[in-house]
Each structure stands twice: as structure tokens, then as C-alpha cells.
Motif scaffolding. Structure first.
Motif, PDB file in Angstrom:
ATOM      1  N   UNK A 223       0.805  -1.213   0.000  1.00 33.53           N
ATOM      2  CA  UNK A 223       0.000   0.000   0.000  1.00 33.53           C
ATOM      3  C   UNK A 223       0.844   1.271   0.000  1.00 33.53           C
ATOM      4  N   UNK A 224       2.110   1.161   0.431  1.00 33.51           N
ATOM      5  CA  UNK A 224       2.938   2.363   0.574  1.00 33.51           C
ATOM      6  C   UNK A 224       4.165   2.363  -0.332  1.00 33.51           C
ATOM      7  N   UNK A 225       4.287   1.378  -1.196  1.00 33.53           N
ATOM      8  CA  UNK A 225       5.454   1.280  -2.074  1.00 33.53           C
ATOM      9  C   UNK A 225       5.050   1.419  -3.532  1.00 33.53           C
ATOM     10  N   UNK A 226       5.913   2.033  -4.327  1.00 31.81           N
ATOM     11  CA  UNK A 226       5.671   2.122  -5.765  1.00 31.81           C
ATOM     12  C   UNK A 226       5.850   0.769  -6.437  1.00 31.81           C
ATOM     13  N   UNK A 227       6.574  -0.133  -5.773  1.00 31.97           N
ATOM     14  CA  UNK A 227       6.742  -1.488  -6.288  1.00 31.97           C
ATOM     15  C   UNK A 227       5.577  -2.368  -5.862  1.00 31.97           C
ATOM     16  N   UNK A 228       5.506  -3.548  -6.438  1.00 28.93           N
ATOM     17  CA  UNK A 228       4.493  -4.531  -6.061  1.00 28.93           C
ATOM     18  C   UNK A 228       5.081  -5.433  -4.990  1.00 28.93           C
ATOM     19  N   UNK A 229       4.448  -5.493  -3.824  1.00 26.30           N
ATOM     20  CA  UNK A 229       4.970  -6.248  -2.686  1.00 26.30           C
ATOM     21  C   UNK A 229       4.038  -7.408  -2.371  1.00 26.30           C
ATOM     22  N   UNK A 230       4.612  -8.588  -2.143  1.00 26.79           N
ATOM     23  CA  UNK A 230       3.802  -9.767  -1.800  1.00 26.79           C
ATOM     24  C   UNK A 230       4.581 -10.661  -0.856  1.00 26.79           C
ATOM     25  N   UNK A 231       3.876 -11.570  -0.212  1.00 22.92           N
ATOM     26  CA  UNK A 231       4.521 -12.619   0.558  1.00 22.92           C
ATOM     27  C   UNK A 231       5.067 -13.646  -0.430  1.00 22.92           C
ATOM     28  N   UNK A 232       6.316 -14.038  -0.267  1.00 20.03           N
ATOM     29  CA  UNK A 232       6.968 -14.940  -1.220  1.00 20.03           C
ATOM     30  C   UNK A 232       6.312 -16.314  -1.234  1.00 20.03           C
ATOM     31  N   UNK A 233       6.247 -16.913  -2.416  1.00 22.66           N
ATOM     32  CA  UNK A 233       5.748 -18.267  -2.595  1.00 22.66           C
ATOM     33  C   UNK A 233       6.851 -19.139  -3.191  1.00 22.66           C
ATOM     34  N   UNK A 234       6.828 -20.416  -2.863  1.00 24.95           N
ATOM     35  CA  UNK A 234       7.845 -21.331  -3.378  1.00 24.95           C
ATOM     36  C   UNK A 234       7.759 -21.430  -4.894  1.00 24.95           C
ATOM     37  N   UNK A 235       8.892 -21.240  -5.571  1.00 24.81           N
ATOM     38  CA  UNK A 235       8.937 -21.330  -7.027  1.00 24.81           C
ATOM     39  C   UNK A 235       8.549 -20.057  -7.744  1.00 24.81           C
ATOM     40  N   UNK A 236       8.216 -19.016  -6.999  1.00 26.10           N
ATOM     41  CA  UNK A 236       7.790 -17.749  -7.598  1.00 26.10           C
ATOM     42  C   UNK A 236       8.983 -17.057  -8.258  1.00 26.10           C
ATOM     43  N   UNK A 237       8.776 -16.584  -9.471  1.00 23.60           N
ATOM     44  CA  UNK A 237       9.838 -15.911 -10.199  1.00 23.60           C
ATOM     45  C   UNK A 237      10.074 -14.514  -9.623  1.00 23.60           C
ATOM     46  N   UNK A 238      11.341 -14.140  -9.471  1.00 23.36           N
ATOM     47  CA  UNK A 238      11.707 -12.815  -8.970  1.00 23.36           C
ATOM     48  C   UNK A 238      11.749 -11.853 -10.149  1.00 23.36           C
ATOM     49  N   UNK A 239      10.861 -10.868 -10.134  1.00 26.73           N
ATOM     50  CA  UNK A 239      10.693  -9.955 -11.259  1.00 26.73           C
ATOM     51  C   UNK A 239      11.107  -8.534 -10.912  1.00 26.73           C
ATOM     52  N   UNK A 240      11.449  -7.785 -11.934  1.00 24.20           N
ATOM     53  CA  UNK A 240      11.780  -6.376 -11.813  1.00 24.20           C
ATOM     54  C   UNK A 240      10.589  -5.624 -11.207  1.00 24.20           C
TER      55      UNK A 240
END
Length: 371
Positions: A223-240
Motif C-alpha cells: 500500500x505504501x510502495x511504488x513497487x508490487x509487494x507480496x509474501x513470497x511463494x515457493x517457485x515464484x519468479x523474482x521480477x523487476x
């Protein structure tokens, strides 16, 4: 977490316990008084009694329940930190509602929190006695500032602009930002992310936090970042332009597959490392091994030394490494430990961490030499 002994020649830490439950007041008082360095000098059943008790005994630390009659814990905390700042350890329930309220309390200036069991409180809380004592001791040494007007503003009023995500959504990141923190870290991380631009390389974060709280923490950061923030999931691709928060009960590592990076989570029953799960050391060692010189490592405020060895490994692998300075840290344990072993290339006040990260990434992208 370890609590340093204060020594017999030092005065005891004076604590006021604020809770509407007589049972909780008794149990918390009993636990805290069992430590030779702590003395409970008062209890209060609601914020109005608490206000008078604080004036009367001038404690070093207070423990504060979230849900109380007449005035809820958050409003009391807001008033306290604006008018008479002092170290506060919140006592909250392990529920979704409890997580949201507790994170708001940390934003308002509480040093830390202890999770209150929902059933069999007296028996289960005793098993947390070491944690409660440790956090009260750390709180007694923490730097507490008067509540700022910025902290009172809602996320929508902080001028955070979410850019259209289409251009960043599937863009591969070839660089990684890795951040670790503990006590005081929820707000330090928020301040750093608020100042980073939407096109920041993929970011992975470990904050020492219970499993029930990490999803709420990620949502608040989003809610306070210009980036997209999420809780990490196994196998999730790390994106720009994306940020991945380690779940509160699993280690997070980064794995490489060709030019792509992925989040890898440990099993829930994995053992703690450096006394923690998730562990900053686990994350930073993986970044050192998988990304090397294409990474930036950062350790922010926190108790203990988790992350020091991992940050040293990153620096040895050619990564740029930063730690928060003592003056702006709530607790200069983790960043101080990293600095002590030579893991920190730079020691910076919190307000300069994000601008330095951005500059370092800009220079690496332009192929410039290290400053």
C-alpha cells in the motif's frame, strides 16, 4: 532472541503492565518479576488508569494490550508517542485482526510485540517468558522518537503513486536487492521501500516476524510502495519492480535457473538458523552464492547478529553491502554485528539507504566502476 544481562550494579528496568485482563496482568507481572533485572512497578486495567500510573512511577518500559475498554491500545499509543514517547512492547493476539493492529502499532512507534495465545493463556504465555523478558530488556535500550505527522498519515496520503504495471510485470531482473531486519525493522523497511522507484530490481526481504503476521506486513508495504509487494511463494519468479517478503515461519532463498531467479522456501518444519526462522543469514548466503556481484545487501535495525555472516559472504562475492547506522537504528545489534566483522561496505543513516541503493543500481546498469 538473546537478552544481554544488565549486571547487578545497574538499576532494574521499571515496567508498567497495561491490560484489561486481571489474569494477563498477573501472568505478565509474574514473568517479568522473575528476572533479576526487571521490576514491575505498576499495573493498569485501562488507558486512563495507565496514564496516571505512568505519571506516578515514570517507567522505563510499558507493555500494552491492543484491545481495551474506554480507549483502545492504538489510540492510547498514538497519544503516548505524541506527548510522552517511551519504549512500548505490544501484547497482541495471533489473529489476522491482531496482525493488522500490531503492525499499525509498530508504525506508531511501538518497539516490538509479543503474541498472546488465544486459549490457555496462563499456561502458554509462561512458555513465552524468555521472549517477553528479552523484548522488554531490548525495549529499555531502544531509541524512541516522538510520533511524527508523517506516521499519522494514511498510505493514500503519502503521495505513493503506483505506476501502470504492464511494462514491469514480466521483466526479468538480472540484479537483486536483499534486505534483512528485526526489531524496529517493519518501519525501517517501509521507509526504504517508500523511497525506492518502481523500476528497482527484484527485491527479497527477511523480517523476523511470526507466520500469521507476514502476509499482513506484505500487504501494508504494498500500500505504501511504488513497487508490487507480496509474501513470497515457493517457485515464484523474482521480477523487476517486485518485492518478496519471507513468510514468517519459513526460510527464503533465491535460486538461479539460467538468467532467471526464483524464490525457494524451506519446509515449515525446517530448523531455525542463527536463532531465527526466517533467517537473514540463510537468504544472504543464497544471494552471495547465486547472484554474487550483481546484488546489493542491506541490514537494517535489529537485535542479535543474524545476517552478519551472510552479508560478509555477499561482500566477499563482490556485492555492494550497506548497513543502517547506530544513530537511526532502534537497536544496533544486527547492523552493528555486520559492521564489526567487516561485512559492511558502508554504514548509513536510514534516510540515506534508499537513495544509495538507487545510485548503486544506476551505476551498475551503466557499467560504471565502484565509487
Amino acid at each position: 532472541m538473546e537478552a544481554a544481562s544488565l549486571g547487578s550494579d545497574k538499576p532494574k528496568i521499571r515496567v508498567v503492565v497495561i491490560d484489561d485482563s486481571a489474569l494477563m496482568r498477573h501472568v505478565l507481572s509474574e514473568i517479568l518479576n522473575s528476572d533479576p533485572d526487571i521490576q514491575v512497578v505498576g499495573v493498569a486495567s485501562d488507558p486512563f488508569f495507565a496514564r496516571e500510573k505512568i505519571k506516578e512511577v515514570n517507567p522505563d518500559v510499558i507493555t500494552l494490550d491492543v484491545e481495551m475498554p474506554k480507549m483502545d491500545g492504538l489510540q492510547f499509543l498514538r497519544n503516548l508517542m505524541r506527548l510522552r514517547p517511551m519504549p512500548v512492547v505490544m501484547v497482541s493476539s495471533l489473529t489476522l485482526r491482531g496482525a493488522d493492529v500490531t503492525l499499525e502499532a509498530l508504525e506508531l512507534g511501538a518497539v516490538d510485540f509479543v503474541s498472546k495465545p488465544e486459549i490457555d493463556i496462563a499456561e502458554k504465555l509462561k512458555s513465552y517468558s524468555e521472549e517477553i523478558i528479552s523484548k522488554v530488556k531490548v525495549a529499555s535500550t531502544a531509541k524512541v522518537n516522538r510520533l511524527s505527522d508523517e506516521a499519522l498519515r494514511s498510505p493514500e496520503k503519502r503521495n505513493i503513486i503506483k505506476p501502470p504495471g504492464a511494462n514491469l510485470h514480466f521483466k526479468t531482473t538480472d540484479r537483486i536487492l536483499a534486505i534483512g531486519a528485526s526489531t524496529g525493522g517493519t518501519e525501517a523497511i517501509r521507509e526504504v521501500l517508500e523511497k525506492l522507484p518502481a523500476d528497482t530490481p527484484g527485491t527479497v526481504i527477511v523480517q523476523h516476524i511470526p507466520g500469521m503476521f507476514s502476509a499482513s506486513f506484505a500487504k501494508r508495504l504494498n500500500d505504501t510502495s511504488a513497487m508490487t509487494v507480496c509474501e513470497a511463494e515457493d517457485g515464484q519468479r523474482v521480477l523487476h519492480g517486485h518485492v518478496y517478503i519471507a513468510p514468517g515461519d519459513r526460510h527464503l532463498t533465491v535460486k538461479r535457473d539460467g538468467a532467471r531467479y526464483y524464490c525457494k522456501l524451506s519446509s515449515p518444519d525446517a530448523e531455525p538458523v542463527s536463532g531465527h526462522k526466517p533467517s537473514v543469514d540463510v537468504l544472504l548466503h543464497s544471494v552471495a552464492e547465486q547472484i554474487g556481484h550483481n546484488a546489493i545487501g542491506v541490514i537494517l535495525t535489529g537485535m542479535g547478529k543474524d545476517g552478519a555472516e551472510g552479508l560478509k559472504a555477499m561482500r566477499d562475492a563482490g556485492a555492494r553491502t550497506l548497513v543502517q547506522d547506530e544513530a537511526t537504528s532502534v537497536v544496533w545489534g544486527m547492523p552493528g554485528a555486520a559492521d564489526k566483522i567487516g561485512a559492511a561496505e558502508e554504514v548509513l543513516p536510514l534516510q540515506k539507504v534508499a537513495p544509495r541503493i538507487s545510485l548503486l543500481f544506476q551505476r551498475s546498469q551503466a557499467g560504471q566502476k565502484k565509487a
